[in-house]
Scaffold this motif. Structure first.
Motif, PDB file in Angstrom:
ATOM      1  N   UNK A   1       1.180  -1.224   0.044  1.00  0.00           N
ATOM      2  CA  UNK A   1       0.526  -0.273   0.117  1.00  0.00           C
ATOM      3  C   UNK A   1       0.904   1.244  -0.274  1.00  0.00           C
ATOM      4  N   UNK A   2       2.306   1.287  -0.002  1.00  0.00           N
ATOM      5  CA  UNK A   2       3.238   1.803  -0.333  1.00  0.00           C
ATOM      6  C   UNK A   2       3.064   2.850  -1.045  1.00  0.00           C
ATOM      7  N   UNK A   3       2.390   2.030  -2.330  1.00  0.00           N
ATOM      8  CA  UNK A   3       2.446   3.477  -3.325  1.00  0.00           C
ATOM      9  C   UNK A   3       1.506   4.243  -3.264  1.00  0.00           C
ATOM     10  N   UNK A   4      -0.331   3.863  -2.899  1.00  0.00           N
ATOM     11  CA  UNK A   4      -0.679   5.148  -3.100  1.00  0.00           C
ATOM     12  C   UNK A   4      -0.197   6.253  -1.937  1.00  0.00           C
ATOM     13  N   UNK A   5       0.558   6.145  -1.042  1.00  0.00           N
ATOM     14  CA  UNK A   5       1.375   7.387  -0.177  1.00  0.00           C
ATOM     15  C   UNK A   5       2.110   7.697  -1.239  1.00  0.00           C
TER      16      UNK A   5
END
Length: 535
Positions: A215-219
């Motif tokens: 989910x670090x991609x969304x950030x």
């Protein structure tokens, strides 16, 4: 206005992307600190996320789930995986004199030893079965071993769907720095716990929780969108995400050639070596989380994020997701992202094992070829963002939509071609097709986030989260619908290509009055207003 190190617009967003201009304090250069913070944190997240993928056969051996561990060939000589096995290096088959098939053309046993070998042949020639040529861990398609690895791979990308969706609200409440540092800290614990894997159930559970760091991609994308102006945001988003995705390729090589193989060469037992290797990404996670907290800001003008920056007056709520999903264009983008980033995630899970089992390569060679797919992120995703920005400059928003269509279309073509490369062809044929396939997969990811920041500007966090979750949804669909149930080693790639092509053909659904669409410019009133503003 602060004395920024970068050129900025009226909203203090950077209008340029000088990659090596990292000098100055956080007040002077928040833009590039955010860019590199987003890039490095996502790169490391990818490294830990897929660290177990190239080590799949070693993990399977440690758990005792290889076909020849559960069903010893001497006691179970007619297992389908054995009957179909052939060594590509020597050309020798498990069934020395051919296979007996039933009326449905399914192998049921090896042919008997013929005359005169059965009477005057050597001891080797008198063997009906040759278990000695089997791989140390038989884990081919259709075996329990392969299903266990596939299930864990799906779990690793499935968990990220829910976390990515949740980040739409979490980013608005806590800001990019806090969210990214929190995800890395959580991931560090579970990556370290991977060293304790002992059975299929905890292998799957641990990969599920490690998957949350995806989910670090969304950030990554949300943070860059806060820092960079519309004229450069496509390139900034694509480069930050592309170099982050690069971790997916690096991990294939890093975990085997840099960590595992040197440990083996030094005399460490394989079962211990792969467990020790998993500690390294866990430590890197912690170091990165601390660095982000100490050195980065959420926005150009403030240490912590406020929704007012996006012109939003309401507090974030779950109803925002419903409002966003009412827009069919967002739904199409979610599914198109499932067809590109979802494909990349599926390949990160599949390729190393595919090359090791179907092409019977050793761990080092297989990880190098699988790594080549991810290493294309060094420039390919950036190329998609750059193409989107350039076509936007010359053709307006229609250019961004055409860039999206063409990237997805050629991705589908080359994915289908990869599914036609069988193990009778040289390895470099597979590599050549894989490179072109990877190029368009990652360009499509870049063109996707060249469009996302313009879809619903006040709901940027939620749109970014949902589209990002779509990527993981695509990987889950691919794992359950294509790669797990189909035992043929090549057909899943061909079916996956059809899935990509289907969503590609829905690109004409993109149309906004203020932006236009694939075949139409903006509505007259918006076109006139734009011309007046330009004049």
């Amino acid at each position: 206005m602060p004395d920024f190190k970068l050129k900025t617009d009226e909203n203090s967003k950077a209008t340029e992307l000088p990659l090596i201009r990292i000098c100055g304090t956080v007040e002077q250069n928040p833009h590039m600190r955010a860019f590199w913070g987003a890039t490095v944190s996502f790169f490391l997240a990818f490294l830990g996320w897929f660290a177990l993928a190239p080590l799949g056969l070693e993990v399977a051996t440690s758990m005792g789930t290889c076909e020849n561990q559960i069903y010893p060939p001497v006691e179970h000589p007619t297992r389908l995986a054995y009957l179909k096995f052939k060594s590509l290096k020597t050309g020798e088959a498990y069934c020395q004199y051919g296979i007996i098939k039933n009326s449905d053309d399914d192998p049921i046993d090896c042919a008997e030893v013929p005359y005169p070998q059965n009477t005057t042949g050597t001891a080797e020639e008198k063997k009906k079965y040759r278990p000695s040529i089997l791989s140390s861990c038989v884990c081919t398609a259709g075996t329990n071993c392969n299903h266990i690895i596939a299930n864990a791979g799906v779990a690793a990308v499935g968990s990220t769907i829910f976390v990515r969706i949740a980040l739409g609200n979490l980013l608005e409440r806590f800001g990019p720095v806090n969210v990214q540092a929190g995800l890395l800290s959580f991931g560090a614990f579970w990556v370290a716990m991977a060293a304790c894997i002992s059975a299929p159930w905890n292998y799957t559970v641990i990969r599920f929780f490690i998957g949350c760091v995806g989910a670090t991609f969304v950030t990554n994308q949300f943070w860059c969108s806060l820092m960079f102006s519309p004229n450069i945001v496509g390139t900034a988003n694509a480069t930050a995400a592309g170099w982050g995705n690069l971790g997916g390729g690096v991990t294939q090589i890093f975990m085997i050639s840099v960590l595992f193989n040197p440990m083996i060469d030094s005399g460490i037992d394989p079962n211990t070596a792969w467990r020790m290797a998993m500690i390294v990404p866990a430590v890197l996670f912690v170091l990165c989380a601390v660095t982000l907290k100490l050195l980065c800001w959420d926005t150009p003008m403030a240490k912590r994020f406020d929704v007012a920056v996006m012109g939003k007056t309401k507090k974030p709520s779950l109803w925002d997701y419903v409002e966003v999903l009412k827009d069919i264009r967002v739904v199409v983008m979610i599914m198109q992202y499932s067809a590109c980033f979802g494909t990349e995630l599926a390949m990160n899970n599949q390729l190393a094992t595919h090359f090791r089992t179907y092409f019977q390569m050793d761990a080092g060679d297989a990880s190098a070829l699988a790594g080549a797919f991810g290493l294309m992120n060094l420039f390919a995703r950036s190329l998609g963002g750059i193409a989107s920005d350039i076509l936007f400059k010359y053709f307006g928003f229609r250019g961004r939509i055409w860039a999206q269509f063409l990237a997805l279309f050629f991705e589908a073509i080359f994915l289908f071609c990869f599914g036609l490369v069988d193990n009778t062809q040289p390895w470099y044929v597979a590599l050549a097709v894989l490179i072109f396939f990877s190029l368009f997969v990652q360009m499509a990811e870049g063109t996707s986030y060249g469009i996302v920041p313009f879809m619903k500007k006040q709901q940027l966090a939620v749109v970014s989260a949902l589209v990002g979750a779509g990527g993981n949804l695509g990987a889950v669909i691919a794992g359950f619908a294509f790669y797990k149930p189909i035992s043929d080693p090549l057909l899943p790639f061909q079916v996956h290509a059809a899935y990509v092509l289907f969503w590609t053909l829905l690109t004409p659904c993109y149309y906004w009055k203020e932006h236009g669409g694939m075949f139409h410019g903006p509505a007259v009133e918006f076109a006139t207003e734009k011309a007046e503003n330009t004049a």
